[in-house]
Scaffold this motif. Structure first.
Motif, PDB file in Angstrom:
ATOM      1  N   HIS A 185       0.832  -1.212   0.000  1.00 19.66           N
ATOM      2  CA  HIS A 185       0.000   0.000   0.000  1.00 19.66           C
ATOM      3  C   HIS A 185       0.866   1.261   0.000  1.00 19.66           C
ATOM      4  CE1 HIS A 185      -4.138  -1.367   0.267  1.00 19.66           C
ATOM      5  NE2 HIS A 185      -3.796  -2.273   1.152  1.00 19.66           N
ATOM      6  N   MET A 186       1.892   1.301   0.835  1.00 20.31           N
ATOM      7  CA  MET A 186       2.711   2.501   0.939  1.00 20.31           C
ATOM      8  C   MET A 186       3.454   2.768  -0.377  1.00 20.31           C
ATOM      9  SD  MET A 186       2.071   3.716   3.924  1.00 20.31           S
ATOM     10  CE  MET A 186       0.432   3.041   3.675  1.00 20.31           C
ATOM     11  N   VAL A 187       3.996   1.695  -0.960  1.00 17.03           N
ATOM     12  CA  VAL A 187       4.786   1.837  -2.184  1.00 17.03           C
ATOM     13  C   VAL A 187       3.889   2.232  -3.363  1.00 17.03           C
ATOM     14  CG1 VAL A 187       6.044   0.456  -3.882  1.00 17.03           C
ATOM     15  CG2 VAL A 187       6.723   0.421  -1.456  1.00 17.03           C
ATOM     16  N   ARG A 188       2.739   1.609  -3.473  1.00 14.09           N
ATOM     17  CA  ARG A 188       1.833   1.956  -4.573  1.00 14.09           C
ATOM     18  C   ARG A 188       1.290   3.377  -4.418  1.00 14.09           C
ATOM     19  NH1 ARG A 188       0.725  -2.262  -8.024  1.00 14.09           N
ATOM     20  NH2 ARG A 188       1.134  -4.331  -7.181  1.00 14.09           N
ATOM     21  N   ALA A 189       1.104   3.806  -3.149  1.00 16.43           N
ATOM     22  CA  ALA A 189       0.565   5.162  -2.912  1.00 16.43           C
ATOM     23  C   ALA A 189       1.619   6.249  -3.155  1.00 16.43           C
ATOM     24  CB  ALA A 189       0.042   5.263  -1.478  1.00 16.43           C
ATOM     25  N   GLY A 190       2.898   5.854  -3.275  1.00 13.17           N
ATOM     26  CA  GLY A 190       3.930   6.836  -3.577  1.00 13.17           C
ATOM     27  C   GLY A 190       4.569   7.478  -2.361  1.00 13.17           C
TER      28      GLY A 190
ATOM     29  N   ALA B 193      -3.448   1.018   6.486  1.00 17.15           N
ATOM     30  CA  ALA B 193      -2.928   1.788   5.354  1.00 17.15           C
ATOM     31  C   ALA B 193      -3.747   3.067   5.146  1.00 17.15           C
ATOM     32  CB  ALA B 193      -2.939   0.927   4.095  1.00 17.15           C
ATOM     33  N   ALA B 194      -5.073   2.970   5.339  1.00 14.47           N
ATOM     34  CA  ALA B 194      -5.915   4.153   5.153  1.00 14.47           C
ATOM     35  C   ALA B 194      -5.538   5.243   6.158  1.00 14.47           C
ATOM     36  CB  ALA B 194      -7.387   3.774   5.307  1.00 14.47           C
TER      37      ALA B 194
ATOM     38  N   SER C 260      -0.614  12.341   4.050  1.00 16.54           N
ATOM     39  CA  SER C 260      -1.026  13.281   3.001  1.00 16.54           C
ATOM     40  C   SER C 260      -1.531  14.592   3.592  1.00 16.54           C
ATOM     41  CB  SER C 260      -2.112  12.643   2.124  1.00 16.54           C
ATOM     42  OG  SER C 260      -3.279  12.405   2.897  1.00 16.54           O
ATOM     43  N   GLY C 261      -1.373  14.766   4.901  1.00 21.96           N
ATOM     44  CA  GLY C 261      -1.754  16.033   5.529  1.00 21.96           C
ATOM     45  C   GLY C 261      -3.200  16.086   5.973  1.00 21.96           C
ATOM     46  N   ASN C 262      -3.837  14.907   6.102  1.00 22.19           N
ATOM     47  CA  ASN C 262      -5.240  14.873   6.532  1.00 22.19           C
ATOM     48  C   ASN C 262      -5.371  14.356   7.962  1.00 22.19           C
ATOM     49  OD1 ASN C 262      -7.048  15.558   4.059  1.00 22.19           O
ATOM     50  ND2 ASN C 262      -5.457  14.220   3.233  1.00 22.19           N
ATOM     51  N   GLN C 263      -4.563  14.912   8.841  1.00 19.47           N
ATOM     52  CA  GLN C 263      -4.525  14.418  10.228  1.00 19.47           C
ATOM     53  C   GLN C 263      -5.887  14.479  10.903  1.00 19.47           C
ATOM     54  OE1 GLN C 263      -2.082  16.204   8.898  1.00 19.47           O
ATOM     55  NE2 GLN C 263      -0.087  15.476   9.589  1.00 19.47           N
ATOM     56  N   GLU C 264      -6.695  15.491  10.528  1.00 20.91           N
ATOM     57  CA  GLU C 264      -8.003  15.642  11.174  1.00 20.91           C
ATOM     58  C   GLU C 264      -8.951  14.498  10.801  1.00 20.91           C
ATOM     59  OE1 GLU C 264      -6.895  17.360   8.603  1.00 20.91           O
ATOM     60  OE2 GLU C 264      -8.470  16.918   7.132  1.00 20.91           O
ATOM     61  N   ALA C 265      -8.608  13.756   9.745  1.00 24.18           N
ATOM     62  CA  ALA C 265      -9.487  12.661   9.295  1.00 24.18           C
ATOM     63  C   ALA C 265      -9.162  11.335   9.983  1.00 24.18           C
ATOM     64  CB  ALA C 265      -9.355  12.485   7.782  1.00 24.18           C
ATOM     65  N   ILE C 266      -8.118  11.322  10.802  1.00 29.06           N
ATOM     66  CA  ILE C 266      -7.729  10.070  11.482  1.00 29.06           C
ATOM     67  C   ILE C 266      -8.893   9.528  12.318  1.00 29.06           C
ATOM     68  CG2 ILE C 266      -6.259   9.163  13.356  1.00 29.06           C
ATOM     69  CD1 ILE C 266      -4.652   9.434  10.847  1.00 29.06           C
ATOM     70  N   ARG C 267      -9.164   8.225  12.172  1.00 30.52           N
ATOM     71  CA  ARG C 267     -10.252   7.590  12.938  1.00 30.52           C
ATOM     72  C   ARG C 267      -9.795   7.419  14.384  1.00 30.52           C
ATOM     73  NH1 ARG C 267      -9.839   2.530  11.662  1.00 30.52           N
ATOM     74  NH2 ARG C 267      -9.606   1.912  13.799  1.00 30.52           N
ATOM     75  N   GLN C 268     -10.494   8.009  15.318  1.00 32.53           N
ATOM     76  CA  GLN C 268     -10.006   7.996  16.702  1.00 32.53           C
ATOM     77  C   GLN C 268     -10.640   6.878  17.516  1.00 32.53           C
ATOM     78  OE1 GLN C 268     -10.585  12.007  17.988  1.00 32.53           O
ATOM     79  NE2 GLN C 268      -8.955  12.766  16.655  1.00 32.53           N
ATOM     80  N   THR C 269     -10.703   5.697  16.908  1.00 34.98           N
ATOM     81  CA  THR C 269     -11.333   4.579  17.598  1.00 34.98           C
ATOM     82  C   THR C 269     -10.455   3.332  17.535  1.00 34.98           C
ATOM     83  OG1 THR C 269     -12.492   3.894  15.588  1.00 34.98           O
ATOM     84  CG2 THR C 269     -13.673   5.356  17.088  1.00 34.98           C
TER      85      THR C 269
END
Ligand SMILES: [Zn+2]
Length: 357
Positions: free
Chosen positions: A50-55, A209-210, A217-226
């Protein structure tokens, strides 16, 4: 081999950048990111892909083991040729990943990740991804990440069940506060005792991976907090909110300098003047013996042949099949995996016999 810089690959990430939350800006951030994946078995191999394909710009892989036929059912980066060649997992994974995306910097380390090398392996990374199979290594990584303010993306699978959480220093509690000590009951079931279904691995790896892609990618606020638990067989999904750091925890709490871990990362079964130590690998009928000095594989190979061992050799390890049925796998860093026994003293006796004779 085609080069990632060639124009034909210019739209490699187009479907990812069209996803609004990532876009070109997020893609640039991914390219500047580095991650450490500890354990390149089932979870780790999937995470790496996942990490490699995502760049992601730099992907570090660390694993102590080699590819075996029983891995192929679920460890998606490996094939029969890797198992026949007895390649270390980190090396076999890096070989495949380079074919998938040659623009990613891949660093493969064949080693047991422990208190002596974990900080160096994680130095400068933006995220640590959990691909391990035991509580002791996970807790070591959690402790290190919370000390160094690196997010730790936990994942665990056994049978058809999995658990996943992104543990963020300063926001959530650490793994130690969630699962307890190294000998806690949370990880009694292992893949070696209850088996494991590949789709359960992929489900948990996808969750990990998500969260990693969000963070990098700079979307820290989207992290699932569960904390998420799933049973893919009966399909039950449970989610509970992650607590914030506990006040008296030295890792996720008060900021007091953390003490040294109460237990060493590996259970030391025997120690003597040769600095030989051993650890029984949980549920695997395998003991890891650490000889305390590097091994010259070429010399060792000669001596093992003279002692009548049947060898499989590559540039990373020497595997010796003994007439008594055990197998010894020697690594240049001074480790020996002794397969076919869970008796640490017996394993050490075998290592002494074949290494020092
Ligand atoms: Zn804590």
């Amino acid at each position: 081999m085609a080069n990632a810089a060639e124009p034909i690959f210019s739209d490699r990430y187009s479907r990812q950048t069209r996803f609004a939350a990532i876009g070109e800006d997020g893609q640039r951030k991914l390219a500047k990111s580095s991650v450490l994946i500890v354990g390149v078995g089932a979870l780790g191999a999937s995470l790496a892909q996942h990490m490699v394909r995502a760049g992601v710009g730099e992907v570090r892989l660390a694993d102590r083991d080699f590819v075996e036929p029983s891995n192929l059912q679920r460890q998606m980066l490996f094939d029969e040729a890797d198992a026949l060649a007895v390649l270390p997992k980190a090396v076999a994974a890096a070989n495949k990943l380079r074919q998938i995306n040659s623009s990613v910097s891949l660093v493969a380390t064949v080693a047991d990740v422990n208190a002596a090398n974990a900080a160096a392996l994680a130095s400068g990374v933006h995220l640590v991804l959990d691909g391990t199979d035991n509580a002791a290594t996970r807790l070591l990584l959690s402790d290190l990440c919370f000390k160094q303010h690196i997010p730790f993306v936990y994942g665990g699978v056994a049978g058809a069940q999995g658990m996943q959480a992104a543990l963020i220093p300063g926001a959530t509690s650490c793994l130690r506060c969630l699962i307890g000590a190294e000998d806690s009951e949370h990880e009694v079931d292992t893949c070696d005792t209850v088996g494991v279904l590949a789709p359960a691995v992929e489900f948990v790896a996808s969750l990990q991976a998500a969260e990693a892609i969000k963070w990098l990618s700079g979307n820290q606020e989207a992290i699932r907090q569960t904390w998420l638990s799933v049973d893919l067989w009966s399909f039950r999904l449970r989610e509970s909110k992650l607590p914030s750091g506990s006040a008296h925890c030295p890792y996720c709490g008060s900021g007091v300098e953390p003490p040294r871990p109460a237990k060493p990362i590996l259970e030391t079964a025997m120690q003597d003047e040769d600095v030989i130590s051993s650890a029984v690998l949980c549920g695997r009928d395998t003991v890891q013996v650490t000889l305390g000095k590097p091994l010259q594989l070429a010399e060792l190979e000669k001596s093992l042949v003279e002692q009548g061992c049947k060898l499989t050799v590559n540039r990373y390890l020497v595997k010796a099949a003994l007439q008594s049925g055990e197998q010894l796998i020697f690594f240049p860093d001074g480790r020996v995996l002794v397969q076919g026994t869970a008796d640490a003293e017996h394993a050490i006796r075998l290592c002494r016999h074949y290494f020092y004779s």
